[in-house]
Design a protein around this motif. Sequence first.
Motif, mmCIF file in Angstrom:
data_model
loop_
_atom_site.group_PDB
_atom_site.id
_atom_site.type_symbol
_atom_site.label_atom_id
_atom_site.label_comp_id
_atom_site.label_asym_id
_atom_site.label_seq_id
_atom_site.Cartn_x
_atom_site.Cartn_y
_atom_site.Cartn_z
ATOM 1 N N GLY A 40 0.793 -1.222 0.000
ATOM 2 C CA GLY A 40 0.000 0.000 0.000
ATOM 3 C C GLY A 40 0.825 1.271 0.000
ATOM 4 N N HIS A 41 0.165 2.361 -0.409
ATOM 5 C CA HIS A 41 0.818 3.684 -0.368
ATOM 6 C C HIS A 41 0.355 4.472 0.846
ATOM 7 C CE1 HIS A 41 -2.665 6.181 -1.513
ATOM 8 N NE2 HIS A 41 -3.006 5.182 -2.307
ATOM 9 N N VAL A 42 -0.508 3.882 1.658
ATOM 10 C CA VAL A 42 -1.120 4.583 2.788
ATOM 11 C C VAL A 42 -0.463 4.195 4.111
ATOM 12 C CG1 VAL A 42 -3.346 4.850 1.636
ATOM 13 C CG2 VAL A 42 -2.899 2.794 2.993
ATOM 14 N N GLY A 43 -0.600 5.061 5.102
ATOM 15 C CA GLY A 43 -0.181 4.780 6.461
ATOM 16 C C GLY A 43 1.296 4.473 6.607
ATOM 17 N N LEU A 44 1.593 3.651 7.626
ATOM 18 C CA LEU A 44 2.983 3.268 7.858
ATOM 19 C C LEU A 44 3.507 2.407 6.722
ATOM 20 C CD1 LEU A 44 3.145 2.539 11.702
ATOM 21 C CD2 LEU A 44 3.397 4.707 10.463
ATOM 22 N N MET A 45 2.602 1.659 6.069
ATOM 23 C CA MET A 45 3.030 0.866 4.915
ATOM 24 C C MET A 45 3.643 1.768 3.854
ATOM 25 S SD MET A 45 0.461 -2.288 4.098
ATOM 26 C CE MET A 45 -0.888 -1.290 3.536
ATOM 27 N N GLY A 46 2.958 2.833 3.535
ATOM 28 C CA GLY A 46 3.473 3.759 2.534
ATOM 29 C C GLY A 46 4.761 4.423 2.983
ATOM 30 N N ALA A 47 4.858 4.738 4.274
ATOM 31 C CA ALA A 47 6.052 5.416 4.788
ATOM 32 C C ALA A 47 7.277 4.519 4.705
ATOM 33 C CB ALA A 47 5.822 5.865 6.234
ATOM 34 N N GLY A 57 16.348 1.467 -2.620
ATOM 35 C CA GLY A 57 16.206 0.058 -2.260
ATOM 36 C C GLY A 57 15.203 -0.707 -3.099
ATOM 37 N N GLU A 58 15.314 -2.023 -3.020
ATOM 38 C CA GLU A 58 14.339 -2.914 -3.646
ATOM 39 C C GLU A 58 13.111 -2.977 -2.732
ATOM 40 O OE1 GLU A 58 14.257 -7.494 -5.180
ATOM 41 O OE2 GLU A 58 14.819 -7.154 -3.078
ATOM 42 N N VAL A 59 11.927 -2.758 -3.314
ATOM 43 C CA VAL A 59 10.691 -2.796 -2.541
ATOM 44 C C VAL A 59 9.673 -3.649 -3.302
ATOM 45 C CG1 VAL A 59 8.823 -1.471 -1.486
ATOM 46 C CG2 VAL A 59 11.134 -0.503 -1.586
ATOM 47 N N ILE A 60 9.288 -4.753 -2.688
ATOM 48 C CA ILE A 60 8.303 -5.656 -3.280
ATOM 49 C C ILE A 60 7.034 -5.587 -2.445
ATOM 50 C CG2 ILE A 60 7.742 -8.041 -3.888
ATOM 51 C CD1 ILE A 60 10.781 -8.545 -4.127
ATOM 52 N N GLY A 61 5.945 -5.200 -3.079
ATOM 53 C CA GLY A 61 4.651 -5.182 -2.428
ATOM 54 C C GLY A 61 3.861 -6.418 -2.814
ATOM 55 N N VAL A 62 3.103 -6.937 -1.868
ATOM 56 C CA VAL A 62 2.241 -8.088 -2.123
ATOM 57 C C VAL A 62 0.850 -7.708 -1.638
ATOM 58 C CG1 VAL A 62 1.867 -10.546 -1.757
ATOM 59 C CG2 VAL A 62 4.205 -9.644 -1.739
ATOM 60 N N MET A 63 -0.095 -7.651 -2.576
ATOM 61 C CA MET A 63 -1.429 -7.140 -2.246
ATOM 62 C C MET A 63 -2.521 -8.011 -2.860
ATOM 63 S SD MET A 63 -2.893 -3.290 -2.888
ATOM 64 C CE MET A 63 -2.040 -2.616 -1.477
ATOM 65 N N PRO A 64 -3.555 -8.308 -2.076
ATOM 66 C CA PRO A 64 -4.688 -9.037 -2.640
ATOM 67 C C PRO A 64 -5.398 -8.191 -3.698
ATOM 68 C CG PRO A 64 -4.787 -9.025 -0.251
ATOM 69 C CD PRO A 64 -3.705 -8.083 -0.653
ATOM 70 N N ARG A 65 -5.914 -8.847 -4.708
ATOM 71 C CA ARG A 65 -6.581 -8.172 -5.820
ATOM 72 C C ARG A 65 -7.655 -7.200 -5.335
ATOM 73 N NH1 ARG A 65 -7.041 -12.240 -8.591
ATOM 74 N NH2 ARG A 65 -5.350 -11.775 -10.016
ATOM 75 N N ALA A 66 -8.451 -7.611 -4.349
ATOM 76 C CA ALA A 66 -9.545 -6.755 -3.868
ATOM 77 C C ALA A 66 -9.036 -5.411 -3.360
ATOM 78 C CB ALA A 66 -10.337 -7.471 -2.778
ATOM 79 N N LEU A 67 -7.877 -5.414 -2.684
ATOM 80 C CA LEU A 67 -7.317 -4.148 -2.198
ATOM 81 C C LEU A 67 -6.672 -3.359 -3.332
ATOM 82 C CD1 LEU A 67 -5.754 -5.203 1.223
ATOM 83 C CD2 LEU A 67 -7.920 -4.033 0.807
ATOM 84 N N ALA A 68 -6.017 -4.045 -4.247
ATOM 85 C CA ALA A 68 -5.398 -3.361 -5.396
ATOM 86 C C ALA A 68 -6.457 -2.641 -6.220
ATOM 87 C CB ALA A 68 -4.627 -4.348 -6.252
ATOM 88 N N GLU A 69 -7.634 -3.260 -6.338
ATOM 89 C CA GLU A 69 -8.726 -2.648 -7.108
ATOM 90 C C GLU A 69 -9.289 -1.411 -6.428
ATOM 91 O OE1 GLU A 69 -11.368 -5.979 -7.671
ATOM 92 O OE2 GLU A 69 -10.143 -6.801 -9.295
ATOM 93 N N ARG A 70 -9.067 -1.277 -5.118
ATOM 94 C CA ARG A 70 -9.518 -0.084 -4.385
ATOM 95 C C ARG A 70 -8.516 1.058 -4.495
ATOM 96 N NH1 ARG A 70 -11.344 -3.282 0.983
ATOM 97 N NH2 ARG A 70 -12.944 -4.538 -0.008
#
Length: 191
Positions: A40-47, A57-70
């Motif tokens: 995510g780009h929000v909250g502490l995750m985004g920070a 740095g290398e940054v790999i995000g793993v997100m469920p489709r339902a959240l990616a669609e939001r």
Amino acid sequence: MRIAVFCGASSGRRPVYRDVAFAFGRLLAERGIGLVYGGGHVGLMGAVADGALEAGGEVIGVMPRALAEREIAHRGLTRLDVVPSMHVRKQRMAELAGGFVTLPGGAGTFEEIFEQWTWAQLGIHEKPCGFLNIDGYFDPLMAMVDAVMREGFMKPVYRQMLVVTPDPDEMIRRFASYTPPPRKWTEAPAP
């Protein structure tokens, strides 16, 4: 090496949480350690992601489709893995990471780290699990964990396997020298 970071999709009430999350992401990148996180780009995750990205740095995000669609997915990542469910997300993060650090967050954050800690106890993996204890955020949780141990529901070795520190440098040093305890249930329990 990569470290998975579990943390809130919210920034919390105090700016120190966001500041330390950003600085921890930056520190990982400066040490050549890749970041795996919820995407995510929000909250502490985004920070934490922004800190690592700003430092190259290398940054790999793993997100469920339902959240990616939001549309909460971070768009500037090295890689974003969109997966079908939360279960697959946690499995993928576990596969990609060599250890798990927890920053402040809520129920989802606790669920993620407690699963990895349980898996470590059972010997499903031998990776370190830690809590970056920003301004004592995890003190009440660790008091509960200590009570669980005192009441005989957990052996001290499984409490001691957790790396709990307010110091990001110490967290990385202790992860580098981590030795897993014997796995639980290596012998059949007594009748």
